[in-house]
Design a protein around this motif. Sequence first.
Motif, PDB file in Angstrom:
ATOM      1  N   GLU A 237       0.728  -1.250   0.034  1.00  0.00           N
ATOM      2  CA  GLU A 237       0.116  -0.011  -0.010  1.00  0.00           C
ATOM      3  C   GLU A 237       0.880   1.356  -0.131  1.00  0.00           C
ATOM      4  O   GLU A 237       0.499   2.419  -0.499  1.00  0.00           O
ATOM      5  N   LEU A 238       1.967   1.309   0.583  1.00  0.00           N
ATOM      6  CA  LEU A 238       2.738   2.217   0.619  1.00  0.00           C
ATOM      7  C   LEU A 238       3.470   2.804  -0.556  1.00  0.00           C
ATOM      8  O   LEU A 238       4.087   4.138  -0.629  1.00  0.00           O
ATOM      9  N   ARG A 239       3.520   1.976  -1.329  1.00  0.00           N
ATOM     10  CA  ARG A 239       4.330   2.356  -2.897  1.00  0.00           C
ATOM     11  C   ARG A 239       3.239   3.302  -3.658  1.00  0.00           C
ATOM     12  O   ARG A 239       3.878   4.070  -4.388  1.00  0.00           O
ATOM     13  N   ARG A 240       1.936   3.467  -3.288  1.00  0.00           N
ATOM     14  CA  ARG A 240       1.155   4.580  -4.004  1.00  0.00           C
ATOM     15  C   ARG A 240       1.074   5.554  -3.254  1.00  0.00           C
ATOM     16  O   ARG A 240       0.242   5.248  -2.183  1.00  0.00           O
ATOM     17  N   PRO A 241       1.313   6.726  -3.221  1.00  0.00           N
ATOM     18  CA  PRO A 241       1.301   7.925  -2.458  1.00  0.00           C
ATOM     19  C   PRO A 241      -0.259   8.125  -1.965  1.00  0.00           C
ATOM     20  O   PRO A 241      -0.833   8.470  -1.147  1.00  0.00           O
TER      21      PRO A 241
ATOM     22  N   VAL B 187      -0.982   7.209   6.388  1.00  0.00           N
ATOM     23  CA  VAL B 187       0.439   7.762   6.781  1.00  0.00           C
ATOM     24  C   VAL B 187       0.227   9.130   7.538  1.00  0.00           C
ATOM     25  O   VAL B 187       0.961   9.224   8.587  1.00  0.00           O
ATOM     26  N   ILE B 188      -0.592  10.001   6.955  1.00  0.00           N
ATOM     27  CA  ILE B 188      -0.849  11.154   7.764  1.00  0.00           C
ATOM     28  C   ILE B 188      -1.541  10.943   9.106  1.00  0.00           C
ATOM     29  O   ILE B 188      -0.956  11.483  10.143  1.00  0.00           O
ATOM     30  N   ALA B 189      -2.295   9.993   9.159  1.00  0.00           N
ATOM     31  CA  ALA B 189      -3.036   9.323  10.649  1.00  0.00           C
ATOM     32  C   ALA B 189      -1.975   9.129  11.519  1.00  0.00           C
ATOM     33  O   ALA B 189      -1.850   9.178  12.638  1.00  0.00           O
ATOM     34  N   ALA B 190      -1.027   8.105  10.830  1.00  0.00           N
ATOM     35  CA  ALA B 190       0.196   7.759  11.805  1.00  0.00           C
ATOM     36  C   ALA B 190       0.977   8.651  12.443  1.00  0.00           C
ATOM     37  O   ALA B 190       1.339   8.571  13.737  1.00  0.00           O
TER      38      ALA B 190
ATOM     39  N   PHE C 285      -6.008  -0.153   6.126  1.00  0.00           N
ATOM     40  CA  PHE C 285      -5.802   1.177   6.708  1.00  0.00           C
ATOM     41  C   PHE C 285      -5.240   0.939   8.243  1.00  0.00           C
ATOM     42  O   PHE C 285      -4.157   1.836   8.349  1.00  0.00           O
ATOM     43  N   LEU C 286      -5.516   0.099   9.004  1.00  0.00           N
ATOM     44  CA  LEU C 286      -4.920  -0.271  10.207  1.00  0.00           C
ATOM     45  C   LEU C 286      -3.515  -0.822  10.013  1.00  0.00           C
ATOM     46  O   LEU C 286      -2.552  -0.321  10.791  1.00  0.00           O
ATOM     47  N   LEU C 287      -3.355  -1.833   9.176  1.00  0.00           N
ATOM     48  CA  LEU C 287      -1.912  -2.422   8.868  1.00  0.00           C
ATOM     49  C   LEU C 287      -0.961  -1.003   8.506  1.00  0.00           C
ATOM     50  O   LEU C 287       0.292  -1.080   8.785  1.00  0.00           O
ATOM     51  N   THR C 288      -1.412  -0.229   7.310  1.00  0.00           N
ATOM     52  CA  THR C 288      -0.522   0.827   6.848  1.00  0.00           C
ATOM     53  C   THR C 288      -0.418   1.659   8.018  1.00  0.00           C
ATOM     54  O   THR C 288       1.190   2.101   8.326  1.00  0.00           O
TER      55      THR C 288
ATOM     56  N   ALA D 294      -0.292   1.051  11.346  1.00  0.00           N
ATOM     57  CA  ALA D 294       0.701   0.275  12.251  1.00  0.00           C
ATOM     58  C   ALA D 294       2.025   0.352  11.759  1.00  0.00           C
ATOM     59  O   ALA D 294       3.055   0.519  12.611  1.00  0.00           O
ATOM     60  N   ILE D 295       2.223  -0.075  10.340  1.00  0.00           N
ATOM     61  CA  ILE D 295       3.535  -0.083   9.890  1.00  0.00           C
ATOM     62  C   ILE D 295       4.376   1.131   9.894  1.00  0.00           C
ATOM     63  O   ILE D 295       5.499   1.424  10.446  1.00  0.00           O
ATOM     64  N   VAL D 296       3.658   2.455   9.547  1.00  0.00           N
ATOM     65  CA  VAL D 296       4.414   3.594   9.791  1.00  0.00           C
ATOM     66  C   VAL D 296       4.428   3.902  11.221  1.00  0.00           C
ATOM     67  O   VAL D 296       5.719   4.524  11.371  1.00  0.00           O
ATOM     68  N   ASP D 297       3.702   3.558  11.854  1.00  0.00           N
ATOM     69  CA  ASP D 297       3.836   3.817  13.390  1.00  0.00           C
ATOM     70  C   ASP D 297       5.068   3.110  13.832  1.00  0.00           C
ATOM     71  O   ASP D 297       5.941   3.545  14.806  1.00  0.00           O
ATOM     72  N   ASP D 298       5.192   1.791  13.524  1.00  0.00           N
ATOM     73  CA  ASP D 298       6.283   1.048  13.925  1.00  0.00           C
ATOM     74  C   ASP D 298       7.455   1.741  13.486  1.00  0.00           C
ATOM     75  O   ASP D 298       8.556   1.777  14.064  1.00  0.00           O
TER      76      ASP D 298
END
Length: 471
Positions: free
Chosen positions: A93-97, A104-107, A161-164, A166-170
């Motif tokens: 998911e993170l490859r497509r802005p 990402v903004i939420a994280a 949404f949650l996975l993306t 959480a990954i950015v959060d990590d």
Amino acid sequence: MFGLPSPAERRRLADALRTETVGGMVLLVAAVVALLLANTPLSDAYDTVSDYHFGIPALGLDLSVAHWASDGILTVFFFVAGIELKRELLVGELRRPAAAALPVIAAFCGMAVPALFYVAVNVAGGGQMDGWAVPMATDIAFALGVLAVIGTNLPSGIRAFLLTLAIVDDLGAIMVIAVFFTSSLNWFAFAGALAGLVLFWVLHHRTRVRGWYVYVPLALLIWGLMYNSGVHATIAGVAMGMLLRVHLRKGADGEPAEEVSPAEKIEHAIRPLSAGVVVPLFALFAAGVSVSGSALAETVRQPEGLGVVLGLFAGKFVGVFGGTYVAARFTRARLNPELSWSDVAGVAMLAGIGFTVSLLVTELAFTDEVVTEHVKAAVLVGSLISAVCACVLLKMRDAKYRRMWEAETRDEDLDGIADIDQDEDPEARPAEAVRRAEARARAEREAAEAAARKAQAEPEERDAGTRRRTT
């Protein structure tokens, strides 16, 4: 009973541990066991085991059992997190802005706002500022586990949404640990760790070396050097995970020459170890805090503990939901059409479950044992409150989606075609006829209300126009 399971049983167990539901439940059981051990007559034995030292003193590795759990085996968890992060950055998911913008903004908002909550509480209460990073992290295993248990009918967009997020959060938590919780740097050990990582990359990307007997000793060497450098040793796991190749190797004809990438293959093999052994062992030695009534009361009276509870419960919700709304309102980023704002509210509350990384940061941030115990208890309290509230919100949404799914798949006349896709027939499909009648009545009611509002607004507009002309 304690014999080695058969290959088929081992395979089933490993597959179960790869699911968020089972992994989250194992983690929960380990945390409960730790709390029981720390609050029963077994607490002295529990403390003795936690404080027992072993290792290789000559290599600077004479650590306690609890220290081995947080700095040693937890590296495997961060190794898996590094693999997952790289995969999402390059092929996920993170490859497509456009798709990644909102989570990402939420994280980032979900990390900044809880830290501000903690700072505000401790500035007002005169507490220690060292724990500002404790409420920043979301426990991906717990959060996804809770979502998997209660969200059987929720749209897949919620999990993405949650996975993306959480990954950015990590990633943010990893950067915070690396930058703010690194002691005095031993440049020789750090240079040796970097050299080991370069060798790891060369062997993996430029040679055909694939044997675990090469990479495991090299990984242990890199970890030992990283630990002795002063950088938190789990960073070595993240670095090695992100060095693995996630793209399929192409053959001479340009077609993929392998079915799965090395990163996916290794993650598939390591994830059961991480979910079933590593994280539960860390929880077993990190979550053992006193939870008596007086201890909990003292926890929320202390600014450090109160700041963590408010940061996880309120700060995470405000940061994640508020950041998502502001981004969708004032930028080109858009919410996934599958989701509603009620779904985002449930995910925002779920993000307040900060366990593994929050407990790790607690141990790094505080040196006073009493404050550490209070903050650990605050992490558990804040995570529990967030989990309960998230369960209530998401269960309500799950019930609504289940009713929608039942309406869309109902087949009263058993003709193999969903009733919603056929003409209205009160005799053959009475439930669908009732649903359509209710929908028509609702549409007529909304149209009538809109017409009434318009009729009420027209005289006011005419009067306003008359006043303007007169003026």
